[in-house]
Design an enzyme around this catalytic site. Sequence first.
Site, PDB file in Angstrom:
ATOM      1  CG  ASP A  11      -1.858   1.237   1.222  1.00 51.55           C
ATOM      2  OD1 ASP A  11      -2.474   1.506   0.171  1.00 51.55           O
ATOM      3  OD2 ASP A  11      -1.970   1.927   2.247  1.00 51.55           O
ATOM      4  CB  SER A  12       0.194   4.742  -0.946  1.00 50.31           C
ATOM      5  OG  SER A  12      -0.984   4.896  -0.184  1.00 50.31           O
ATOM      6  CB  CYS A  74      -3.047   0.711  -2.594  1.00 52.44           C
ATOM      7  SG  CYS A  74      -3.059   2.449  -3.018  1.00 52.44           S
ATOM      8  CD  GLU A 159      -0.943   7.452   5.654  1.00 50.96           C
ATOM      9  OE1 GLU A 159       0.219   7.593   6.052  1.00 50.96           O
ATOM     10  OE2 GLU A 159      -1.403   6.356   5.283  1.00 50.96           O
ATOM     11  CB  CYS A 193      -9.814   4.793  -0.104  1.00 44.90           C
ATOM     12  SG  CYS A 193      -8.219   5.272   0.604  1.00 44.90           S
ATOM     13  CG  HIS A 195      -5.680   5.334   4.101  1.00 49.33           C
ATOM     14  ND1 HIS A 195      -5.061   4.696   3.065  1.00 49.33           N
ATOM     15  CD2 HIS A 195      -4.703   5.934   4.819  1.00 49.33           C
ATOM     16  CE1 HIS A 195      -3.759   4.904   3.139  1.00 49.33           C
ATOM     17  NE2 HIS A 195      -3.507   5.650   4.194  1.00 49.33           N
TER      18      HIS A 195
END
Length: 277
Positions: A11-12, A74, A159, A193, A195
């Site tokens: 993932d990023s 991702c 994040e 997403c 996240h």
Amino acid sequence: MDHLQPIGIFDSGYGGLTVMREIVQLLPEYDYLYLGDNARTPYGNRSFETVFHYTWQCVQYLFSCNCHLVILACNTASAKALRTIQQRYLPVSFPERRVLGVIRPTTEKAREFTLTGALGILATQGTVQSGSYVMEIKKFFPDVRVYQQACPMWVPLVENNEHLGPGADYFVEKYIQQLFQQAADIDALLLACTHYPLLLPKISKYVPPHVRLISQGPLVATSLKDYLRRHPEIDQCCSKTGRRDFLTTDSAEWFARQATVFYGEKVEAQQIRLDAV
Ligand code: DGL
């Protein structure tokens, strides 16, 4: 670790840990190697070329660690890089390796999510602009109406660990309102997403109670289990000693601290340099 052949999960940043958590729960016997490109996150507002370049670099790193199968956990990377990797790069450079994404396992189930046939997609700018969800869902289920909403502020909130704070409410409410302005009969929202599951407590506050909220982790895990059953030649290239390792392109200490929020348990990480590939 040299003798292991872990399943790579990329993932990023931290978001893929919400997917890994579900995969590990369903398939605990396998070895896993997670790579978060935390030094370059977020990917969501970057160009097609940049996302492809970063993703391919990370996938090759995981290949160099003996991963025969890599999951792009991702959506942005799955939307912008997966097809090129699968069609152009693997056949030439790594014909024995496989890379899978998170979009297909989600879209092939899309009809089950909605009764009205109106499905909302919440995603990064990059995923929305790629049109991948709309195209894939139309292919499987032409009768489903798909409404997309980009939520560019959500990944930075997560994040930075601000997703449950009072500042998050403004952007959560704003994007959800914008989505429902497109169609009032949306009765299912896909968190496209990795996240976003972390924002669920806030999202539920602004979504009508009858609307179903769908996270991808369980869908991706079930689909991986099925894939490994259908592809014994790949399954036998995945070692099974129950080991989990975590790599990051940024500080290992920061990763370990923040990862617990996404993964649900304490992890230890190692920092890597991608130019060493
Ligand atoms: N978690 C990633 C996704 O699923 C993207 C986050 C980012 O913008 O880097 O799309």
